[in-house]
Design a protein around this motif. Structure first.
Motif: not given
Length: 399
Positions: A379-385
């Protein structure tokens, strides 16, 4: 300045104006509150004197409380509280002295006065010295609880009758606002309120470092999760032969998230975002309705986006929400399509993962991305999408 001959009230008004106009705003809050409480006690005595003199009858009011409320700009309940305190303090000199000296607050004195009024013929159970000691020792909340216990011990039938009167005051209003949000206002009886609070707080625990919601927001989400879970279980009573559900209406273009497509409608009301619509459509029962010139010309068969066998397989594989650290059991989760099915994502087990209410929303509306790595999910947070290639042509964002 007032000269000689001013009334005590005029002298007090002048002193109060002088105090309120002070340059140094610093003041001891406890002493300040004690002065206000002692004045409230004195006001209660004045209200009682006015009641005894029948001033409310002269003014054409049935009760002293209604007359004081109208005359002094108070609520009826506040005015009635002062009349009760003024009446009971006549027989409670020690409580009156403690209130006047700042030893106890007005609310504590009020709790004792209302208890004494309720006891009626059972005043032998009211020991002023003992109750005053409790008022000095306990908080207002604890004192009120103690007074209710004493009221029940002294008069169980009276306590029951009062509880039944309180029960009749329960209500719940749910209304939709102009922006689509819902306003909720209500009052619950002790049993229902305790059950509701316990159930909501069990679901309102912070989910991890990614959970930046305030407690009040987590409580609202918990109520929504309770409602969605109840509908998902299918155990609620049917209405008009149909299980309770919410209706999501959207065009084929909106389902594909095409540019310029109209938004989805929730329960034929205000529009909702495409991301929210996709989250709801991850696991739903879908019906095709074909329109021509605003006329319905065909209605397709109802189908589920996730079949029963696929759901059983997901439950066996995931056993609950797959977001790291989440403790939601499998019955509190719903399937999520890693690549949304309306945008080319396959409707098979490798493209699905079980997520709880909060983490499912975190992925769709919160911008998190799910990536399958072997048998695990990342699961990647928005800054790492990152961008990934769907099965269909072209590059697309994962849902």
């Amino acid at each position: 300045m007032l000269g000689k001959g001013g009334t005590p009230l005029e002298e007090f008004e002048e002193a109060a104006r002088k105090f309120l106009a002070r340059d140094d705003r610093r003041v001891d809050p406890r002493r300040y509150r004690a002065v206000i409480d002692s004045l409230d006690g004195d006001f209660s005595a004045v209200a009682r004197d006015a009641q005894t003199a029948g001033e409310h009858l002269v003014a054409g009011n049935i009760s002293a409380a209604s007359w004081i409320a109208r005359t002094c700009g108070m609520s009826i309940s506040s005015a009635a509280d002062r009349v009760c305190v003024g009446e009971q303090l006549e027989s409670l000199p020690k409580v009156a002295a403690a209130l006047g000296s700042g030893e106890i607050s007005f609310q504590s004195a009020s709790a004792l006065c209302h208890l004494r009024e309720r006891l009626g013929e059972n005043l032998h159970g009211f020991d002023e010295e003992e109750m005053l000691g409790y008022a000095r020792e306990y908080s207002v909340f604890e004192l009120r609880k103690l007074c209710r216990v004493a009221w029940h011990v002294a008069n169980p039938d009276g306590f029951f009758n009062e509880a039944e009167a309180d029960f009749s005051r329960r209500y719940l209003h749910i209304s939709q606002l102009s922006d689509g949000m819902y306003a909720v206002d209500g009052q619950m009886d002790p049993v229902s309120g305790a059950a509701f609070k316990t159930a909501a707080e069990a679901l309102a625990q912070r989910k991890g470092p990614e959970d930046d919601r305030k407690h009040s927001q987590r409580m609202v989400d918990a109520v929504g999760e309770l409602a969605m879970h109840a509908m998902d279980q299918g155990t609620l009573p049917r209405r008009h032969g149909v299980k309770p559900h919410i209706n999501l209406t959207m065009t084929l273009e909106g389902l594909k998230n095409e540019l310029g497509a109209p938004p989805a409608d929730l329960d034929l009301s205000l529009p909702i975002s495409t991301r929210t619509a996709e989250r709801l459509a991850c696991d739903c029962t879908m019906s095709r309705v074909l329109l021509a010139d605003s006329m319905v010309i065909d209605v397709g068969r109802t189908t589920r986006t996730v079949s029963a066998p696929m759901r059983r397989a997901l439950r066996v594989r995931d056993k609950g929400c797959r977001f790291p650290g989440c403790d939601r059991q499998v019955s509190w989760t719903s399937p999520h399509h890693i690549v949304f099915w309306a945008r080319g994502g396959p409707n098979n087990l490798p493209n699905m993962v079980l997520l709880c209410f909060f983490h499912h929303r975190l992925v769709h509306e919160g911008g998190w991305q799910v990536i399958k790595a072997g048998r695990e999910f990342k699961f990647l947070p928005p800054e790492r999408v990152v961008m990934r290639r769907a099965r269909g042509p072209g590059k697309r964002w994962a849902a």
